[in-house]
Design an enzyme around this catalytic site. Structure first.
Site, short mmCIF file in Angstrom:
data_model
loop_
_atom_site.label_atom_id
_atom_site.label_comp_id
_atom_site.label_asym_id
_atom_site.label_seq_id
_atom_site.Cartn_x
_atom_site.Cartn_y
_atom_site.Cartn_z
N SER A 268 -2.87 5.35 5.10
CA SER A 268 -4.27 5.15 5.47
C SER A 268 -4.39 3.83 6.21
CB SER A 268 -5.16 5.11 4.21
OG SER A 268 -6.47 4.67 4.52
N TYR B 299 -6.89 1.09 -4.07
CA TYR B 299 -6.59 2.18 -3.14
C TYR B 299 -5.85 1.63 -1.92
CZ TYR B 299 -7.05 5.69 0.46
OH TYR B 299 -6.76 6.57 1.47
#
Length: 254
Positions: free
Chosen positions: A139, A152
Site C-alpha cells: 500500500s 496498518y
C-alpha cells in the site's frame, strides 16, 4: 503447460477480481479464504472456465496453512504464481485511542499470514523456476504516513521491505517478486476498516473516481505475464484524483 496460481484472501476485493481475471485466461487456481459460502460460490462460478481448488482457511493459522499446503492435490501442486492478497485495516482512530486487538489482528494477518504463505509455498515456486512470481499487496501507506495509519501503515512497510529482501534471497532461482502499492481503491476493504459504516464509505469515494479491484487485477495480470527475465520490483498506483498531501502543521503553540 498449465499455469497454476495461489491466491490468498480470494473471497473479496483484489483477490476475487484476480481470480476472475486469471480464470478468464485459463490459469488453474488455488483460492483460499475464510468465508466458506463465498469461497464455494466463487469456485463454482469459475470452474466453468478453469480448474479451481478451494481452501477454506485463515492465513493467521500457521498449522492450518501447513496442513492445507502439504496436502494440495498433485494437479495443483506445482505453482507458477502466488498472490499474497489477504490483509486488512481496522479503524482510523489515532494511536492512543486504538484497540490493541485490532493491532494484533492487522499484524497477524498482514505480516505473519503473508510470511506463512510465502515460506510454505516457496519450494513449489522455486521448483517451477523461471517465470514463477510472487506478488505481494502492499500500500502507499507503507511509504507515506497519514493520521490513523499507524500499525496498518507499518505492516505495509514490512511488506515492502520483505518483498525487496526476498528478491535478494531468490537470486538465481528464477522466481520474481513484486510489491503492488495501491492508493485510493474502492472495495470492501474500506467498509471493513470503517466498521461497516456505509455512509462513511460512500463519502470517501464520492466523486473521486477511485481505483477499482478490476484495475488492480489487470495490473497484476500484466506483472505475471512479463517475460521471464523481467522483474517489476515495486509498482505504486494512485487514481489521478489523488496525490501526496502536504506536511501537517500544528499551529496551536503560543
Amino acid at each position: 503447460m498449465t499455469s497454476t496460481l495461489f491466491i490468498t484472501g480470494a473471497t473479496s476485493g483484489f483477490g476475487e477480481a484476480c481470480a476472475r481475471r486469471f480464470a478468464q485466461a485459463g490459469w488453474s487456481l488455488v483460492l483460499s479464504g475464510r468465508r466458506a459460502s463465498r469461497l464455494q460460490a466463487l469456485c463454482d462460478e469459475l470452474s466453468a472456465l478453469t480448474d479451481v481448488y478451494p481452501l477454506e482457511l485463515d492465513v493467521r493459522d500457521r498449522h492450518a496453512m501447513e496442513a492445507a499446503i502439504a496436502t494440495l492435490p498433485a494437479k495443483f501442486a506445482k505453482l507458477r504464481g502466488l498472490i499474497n492478497n489477504a490483509g486488512l485495516a481496522l479503524g482510523t482512530d489515532p494511536a492512543p485511542q486504538c484497540d490493541l486487538n485490532d493491532w494484533d489482528t492487522m499484524v497477524d494477518t498482514n505480516i505473519k499470514g503473508l510470511m506463512y504463505s510465502t515460506r510454505l509455498l516457496l519450494p513449489r515456486l522455486i521448483a517451477h523456476g523461471r517465470g514463477a512470481s510472487i506478488v505481494n499487496l502492499g500500500s502507499i501507506a507503507g511509504s507515506y504516513p497519514y493520521p490513523g495509519s499507524h500499525v496498518y501503515g507499518a505492516t505495509k512497510a514490512f511488506v515492502r521491505q520483505f518483498s525487496l529482501s526476498l528478491r535478494c534471497d531468490l537470486q538465481g532461482t528464477g522466481v520474481r517478486v513484486t510489491n503492488i502499492e495501491p492508493g485510493l481503491c474502492e472495495s470492501e476493504f474500506s467498509l471493513v476498516r470503517f466498521g461497516g459504516d456505509q455512509a462513511r464509505y460512500d463519502a470517501t469515494y464520492a466523486g473521486a473516481e477511485a481505483i477499482q479491484s478490476e484495475d488492480i487485477a489487470e495490473t497484476i495480470f500484466w506483472v505475471l505475464n512479463q517475460p521471464a527475465h523481467i522483474n517489476i520490483n515495486t509498482l505504486e498506483l494512485m487514481p489521478v484524483s489523488q496525490t501526496w498531501a502536504g506536511f501537517a502543521i500544528d499551529r496551536s503553540a503560543n
